[in-house]
Scaffold this active site. Structure first.
Site, PDB file in Angstrom:
ATOM      1  CG  ASN A  21      62.756  24.504  45.459  1.00  0.00           C
ATOM      2  OD1 ASN A  21      62.736  24.038  44.319  1.00  0.00           O
ATOM      3  ND2 ASN A  21      61.656  24.727  46.159  1.00  0.00           N
ATOM      4  CG  ASP A  35      56.797  24.273  47.666  1.00  0.00           C
ATOM      5  OD1 ASP A  35      55.867  24.927  47.161  1.00  0.00           O
ATOM      6  OD2 ASP A  35      57.989  24.412  47.329  1.00  0.00           O
ATOM      7  NE  ARG A  82      55.882  30.743  40.561  1.00  0.00           N
ATOM      8  CZ  ARG A  82      56.414  29.549  40.870  1.00  0.00           C
ATOM      9  NH1 ARG A  82      55.758  28.445  40.623  1.00  0.00           N
ATOM     10  NH2 ARG A  82      57.601  29.475  41.417  1.00  0.00           N
TER      11      ARG A  82
HETATM   12  C1  UD1 Z   1      60.032  29.252  45.593  1.00  0.00           C
HETATM   13  C2  UD1 Z   1      60.009  27.743  45.404  1.00  0.00           C
HETATM   14  C3  UD1 Z   1      58.573  27.247  45.361  1.00  0.00           C
HETATM   15  C4  UD1 Z   1      57.797  27.729  46.582  1.00  0.00           C
HETATM   16  C5  UD1 Z   1      57.950  29.220  46.768  1.00  0.00           C
HETATM   17  C6  UD1 Z   1      57.326  29.732  48.057  1.00  0.00           C
HETATM   18  C7  UD1 Z   1      62.023  27.354  44.115  1.00  0.00           C
HETATM   19  C8  UD1 Z   1      62.619  26.927  42.831  1.00  0.00           C
HETATM   20  N1  UD1 Z   1      60.687  27.421  44.158  1.00  0.00           N
HETATM   21  O1  UD1 Z   1      59.424  29.826  44.443  1.00  0.00           O
HETATM   22  O2  UD1 Z   1      58.584  25.832  45.295  1.00  0.00           O
HETATM   23  O3  UD1 Z   1      56.428  27.410  46.437  1.00  0.00           O
HETATM   24  O4  UD1 Z   1      59.336  29.596  46.775  1.00  0.00           O
HETATM   25  O5  UD1 Z   1      57.918  29.113  49.150  1.00  0.00           O
HETATM   26  O6  UD1 Z   1      62.714  27.601  45.083  1.00  0.00           O
HETATM   27  N2  UD1 Z   1      56.157  37.444  44.168  1.00  0.00           N
HETATM   28  C9  UD1 Z   1      55.892  38.692  43.660  1.00  0.00           C
HETATM   29  N3  UD1 Z   1      56.860  39.303  42.906  1.00  0.00           N
HETATM   30  C10 UD1 Z   1      58.071  38.722  42.637  1.00  0.00           C
HETATM   31  C11 UD1 Z   1      58.324  37.448  43.156  1.00  0.00           C
HETATM   32  C12 UD1 Z   1      57.348  36.827  43.925  1.00  0.00           C
HETATM   33  O7  UD1 Z   1      54.831  39.241  43.882  1.00  0.00           O
HETATM   34  O8  UD1 Z   1      58.886  39.351  41.948  1.00  0.00           O
HETATM   35  C13 UD1 Z   1      55.135  36.756  44.990  1.00  0.00           C
HETATM   36  C14 UD1 Z   1      54.638  35.472  44.355  1.00  0.00           C
HETATM   37  O9  UD1 Z   1      53.574  35.695  43.438  1.00  0.00           O
HETATM   38  C15 UD1 Z   1      54.189  34.680  45.560  1.00  0.00           C
HETATM   39  C16 UD1 Z   1      55.178  35.115  46.662  1.00  0.00           C
HETATM   40  O10 UD1 Z   1      55.736  36.344  46.201  1.00  0.00           O
HETATM   41  O11 UD1 Z   1      52.896  35.049  45.947  1.00  0.00           O
HETATM   42  C17 UD1 Z   1      56.291  34.135  46.957  1.00  0.00           C
HETATM   43  O12 UD1 Z   1      57.008  33.839  45.774  1.00  0.00           O
HETATM   44  P1  UD1 Z   1      58.544  33.413  45.786  1.00  0.00           P
HETATM   45  O13 UD1 Z   1      58.995  33.226  47.191  1.00  0.00           O
HETATM   46  O14 UD1 Z   1      59.303  34.332  44.919  1.00  0.00           O
HETATM   47  O15 UD1 Z   1      58.511  31.989  45.095  1.00  0.00           O
HETATM   48  P2  UD1 Z   1      59.601  31.370  44.142  1.00  0.00           P
HETATM   49  O16 UD1 Z   1      60.955  31.803  44.559  1.00  0.00           O
HETATM   50  O17 UD1 Z   1      59.189  31.585  42.724  1.00  0.00           O
END
Ligand code: UD1
Length: 439
Positions: free
Chosen positions: A30, A313, A129
């Protein structure tokens, strides 16, 4: 590009053998995905070392080459990246549907060229997502963001630093804003930023390219925009989730494994839960030893949280371990809405687990039994392999290892070196054999 789409591959294993020995952990997938995107924010050459040789990274390389970046493999884990030749500012759905992290190119290209377009990511196996926080951040920096025709496009004349509060802790949004803000005019403050080790890693890379970022690793990050970034050499941090996965495999098989090339500080939540589950942990400067030989596993309670909390994760691996503890445990998933799909597969191996909304209630069983199961996603797939290695009776087949190969380098080789009886096969062969048996 050779991502080698072999969806039909499977792992076959006979469990019941404790894992013994030492295992070398690869670079963090990641972190690497974000770092590769950030590396094209300069026209100079950036050399990145300790890049894991996994499928998601190969997809990101493909996406970068597709827009005109030049990437040379110096060795298995070392890449030379040059973003000078970028001509396209549009990242195709082909890439985003394989790795959502290709949305990091939005922040990187918006910062460098003031314009970027990326296919809009959909949901995935672990839940919806959203990317509203990424968009909120880009807009706060002065970009116009449009969604339509399956694309998200961002553009602006000038990027201007701003004060941005993230309503939810998001790794992706924090990194995307960090990248764009590095090349904005003036000062940006990100409040309620994600503190994950890979956020810090991306900030360190950008700083070594000439950016001015402070506070990464805390929940307030301050960025003073610079005019341009320059070349550098950088090495990706070790993968805390790969490390944790091997630690849990050692525990579930009652083995004794030295997990090498890690930053023990990044593993604190994982280590704490293994201690509660009754394992012995020895910490070294850059290694952690997990001893579970001859020990009874104890039940415990876990809730997934943003770093430094217990990582989502690692949730499936934790559930698999607690499924073998003597007593009742609970695992609460607070990040993703649909991350317990693998439990049905685990039940087929004899686990006694009930899922009620986002909580798994786990009654430990003495052992799992081998079965043919299917990996629903990357981490759940790895967890099912752990279950198969712990199963004292019968053969386990984990189908769709494609998902596991997205994020684990040489997973089966590394496990074999620890004494596991596991091999990678093509499922067509198994199916043919089964057909023969039936007829
Ligand atoms: C990253 C990791 C993933 C891990 C996650 C949480 C990578 C490539 N992937 O995913 O493996 O499971 O962090 O540790 O690094 N959210 C919103 N709005 C947004 C963005 C996120 O509501 O614009 C929410 C998501 O639905 C979720 C939470 O925030 O509930 C965390 O998401 P986020 O930390 O953004 O995950 P990723 O970066 O996609």
């Amino acid at each position: 590009m050779g991502t080698g789409m072999k969806k039909m591959d499977q792992y076959r294993m006979r469990g019941g053998r404790p894992l013994y020995g030492s295992v070398e952990i690869s670079g963090a997938k990641n972190a690497a995905l974000a770092i590769l995107a950030a590396a094209v924010m300069t026209d100079d050459v950036v050399v990145v070392d300790n890049v894991p040789d996994v499928r998601d990274v190969r997809v990101m390389i493909g996406a970068l080459e597709d827009i005109g970046a030049r990437i040379r493999k110096l060795d298995k884990h070392k890449l030379e990246i040059c973003g000078a030749g970028i001509t396209g500012l549009s990242v195709d759905y082909e890439y985003i549907k394989k790795i959502r992290a290709s949305y990091y190119l939005l922040g990187a290209l918006l910062g460098k060229y003031r314009k970027a377009e990326v296919a809009l990511p959909g949901g995935c196996a672990i839940g919806s997502r959203p990317i509203d926080l990424h968009i909120k951040g880009f807009k706060a920096l002065g970009a116009e963001v449009d969604i339509g025709y399956g694309l998200i496009s961002a553009s602006c004349e000038h990027l201007l630093g701003n004060h941005i509060y993230l309503d939810k802790v998001s790794v992706g949004a924090t990194i995307n804003i960090l990248m764009a803000a590095s090349l904005a005019k003036g000062k940006t403050i990100i409040e309620n930023a994600a503190k994950e080790p890979h956020v810090v890693d991306v900030a360190n890379l950008l700083n070594s390219m000439g950016a001015n970022i402070r506070g990464a690793g805390t929940d307030v990050i301050r960025i003073v925009g610079v005019e341009r970034l320059h070349g550098t050499e950088y090495s990706v941090i070790p993968d805390q989730i790969e490390a944790g996965t091997f630690m849990f495999a050692a525990a579930a098989t009652h083995g004794d494994v030295l997990v090498k090339n890690v930053i023990p500080k990044h593993l604190e939540a994982t280590t704490a839960k293994l201690l509660e589950a009754g394992c012995e942990i020895v910490e070294y400067d850059d290694a952690v030893r997990v001893v579970a030989k001859g020990r009874q596993l104890h039940p415990t309670q876990v809730t997934t949280l943003p770093y430094p909390g217990f990582p989502t994760d690692m949730q499936p691996q934790m559930t698999v371990l607690l499924g073998l503890a003597q007593g009742t445990s609970t695992v609460t998933e607070s990040i993703w809405e649909n991350r317990f799909k693998y439990v049905d597969e685990l039940r087929r191996m004899g686990a006694d687990i009930k899922v009620e909304s986002n909580i798994a209630i786990i009654c430990g069983v003495p052992t799992y039994t081998g079965a043919r199961v299917s990996a629903p996603d990357l981490r759940a797939g790895a967890a099912l392999v752990i279950a198969g290695l712990a199963a004292k009776d019968g053969e386990t087949i984990v189908d769709d290892v494609y998902y596991i190969q997205r994020g684990y380098e040489e997973f089966d080789e590394k496990l074999r070196r620890l004494g596991a009886e596991i091999e990678l096969c093509s499922s067509e062969r198994t199916n043919k054999r089964l057909m023969k048996k039936v007829s």
